[in-house]
Motif scaffolding. Structure first.
Motif, short mmCIF file in Angstrom:
data_model
loop_
_atom_site.label_atom_id
_atom_site.label_comp_id
_atom_site.label_asym_id
_atom_site.label_seq_id
_atom_site.Cartn_x
_atom_site.Cartn_y
_atom_site.Cartn_z
N ALA A 184 -66.02 98.74 12.81
CA ALA A 184 -67.09 97.34 14.19
C ALA A 184 -68.12 96.74 12.79
O ALA A 184 -68.65 95.82 14.36
CB ALA A 184 -67.19 97.70 14.96
N TYR A 243 -69.63 93.19 14.14
CA TYR A 243 -69.67 93.21 15.37
C TYR A 243 -70.44 94.03 16.52
O TYR A 243 -70.25 94.12 17.65
CB TYR A 243 -68.35 92.96 15.96
N VAL A 302 -67.84 90.89 20.57
CA VAL A 302 -66.66 89.99 19.49
C VAL A 302 -66.12 89.00 20.14
O VAL A 302 -65.48 88.40 21.54
CB VAL A 302 -64.94 90.91 19.85
N ARG A 339 -71.09 88.70 12.07
CA ARG A 339 -70.22 87.63 12.59
C ARG A 339 -70.96 86.80 14.08
O ARG A 339 -70.43 86.13 14.51
CB ARG A 339 -68.34 88.92 12.76
N VAL A 365 -61.58 96.29 18.38
CA VAL A 365 -62.66 96.41 17.53
C VAL A 365 -63.44 96.90 18.74
O VAL A 365 -63.69 98.45 18.48
CB VAL A 365 -63.27 95.28 17.21
N SER A 388 -64.60 85.19 20.03
CA SER A 388 -63.42 83.78 19.65
C SER A 388 -63.06 82.84 20.55
O SER A 388 -63.80 82.46 21.49
CB SER A 388 -62.12 84.99 20.45
N ASP A 437 -59.40 94.29 22.80
CA ASP A 437 -59.91 94.23 21.59
C ASP A 437 -59.82 95.44 20.35
O ASP A 437 -60.41 96.76 21.17
CB ASP A 437 -61.16 93.31 21.29
#
Length: 212
Positions: free
Chosen positions: A106, A109, A207, A130, A75, A209, A73
């Motif tokens: 970033a 996150y 992070v 986020r 970030v 997803s 990732d």
């Protein structure tokens, strides 16, 4: 307030299947967190695996001091570089130099953690927007042991405590099955010290997803 709390608990169930199945009392889990942390410090993942067996959830994959190539990732790659750029030889970066303006790629996150009670708890000074959107939790100003499931809280505390002791970055990858999808969390924990060389902040990239 009750609705928001119920919504957060459901979100925890979604991300951590079995989080409330056989969950042990908080006092027991505080002791368990120390045992799991000691295992992580020694790169012994058996205590962590036993913890996750207790909540019927696949354990996360953990990696000490990941290379850039081991981070998928952007970030987290950015945060690793940020941390390395501020190191002084073998000394850890200074927490007083953490500047939100430097962390723009970033933002959202990030979590900024402060050790509490001899590194047996941690205060969320920042809990990224986020992360809130995805998890339906708002933890800014709260402590890790405020997480509704003591077993899940024990895992978080163990990883943060282990980073404070080993004084090096830790990467974790957790994936949970949600019907036809997988919820995924990639987390990079980075230690920072005060002027006396004591770890007093953890900068965490977290992070989330969803994957089919």
């Amino acid at each position: 307030m009750a609705f928001r709390e119920q919504n957060s608990i459901q979100a925890l169930r979604d991300s951590w299947p079995g989080a409330f199945v056989g969950d042990r009392p908080a006092l027991d889990m505080r002791r368990e967190a120390v045992l799991v942390a000691d295992g992580l410090v020694a790169a012994d993942f058996a205590p962590l695996e036993r913890l996750f067996e207790g909540i019927h959830t696949e354990p996360p994959a953990l990696l000490w001091s990941p290379s850039e190539e081991q981070l998928a990732d952007e970030v987290l790659i950015f945060l690793r570089r940020y941390w390395l750029d501020r190191k002084r030889g073998d000394d850890l970066p200074r927490s007083r130099e953490i500047d939100a303006l430097d962390l723009k790629p970033a933002l959202g996150y990030l979590m900024l953690m402060e050790p509490q009670d001899g590194e047996t708890d941690f205060l969320y000074r920042v809990y990224g927007s986020r992360i809130v959107d995805y998890s339906r939790f708002e933890m800014t100003g709260k402590r890790v042991w405020d997480v509704p499931s003591p077993s899940v809280a024990a895992y978080f505390v163990a990883t943060y405590r282990a980073v404070c002791i080993r004084r090096e970055p830790l990467f974790s990858f957790h994936r949970a099955r949600l019907d036809q999808f997988y919820a995924q969390w990639q987390r990079l924990i980075l230690p920072f010290v005060n002027d006396e060389g004591v770890v007093d902040r953890l900068l965490v990239g977290n992070v989330p997803s969803v994957q089919r």
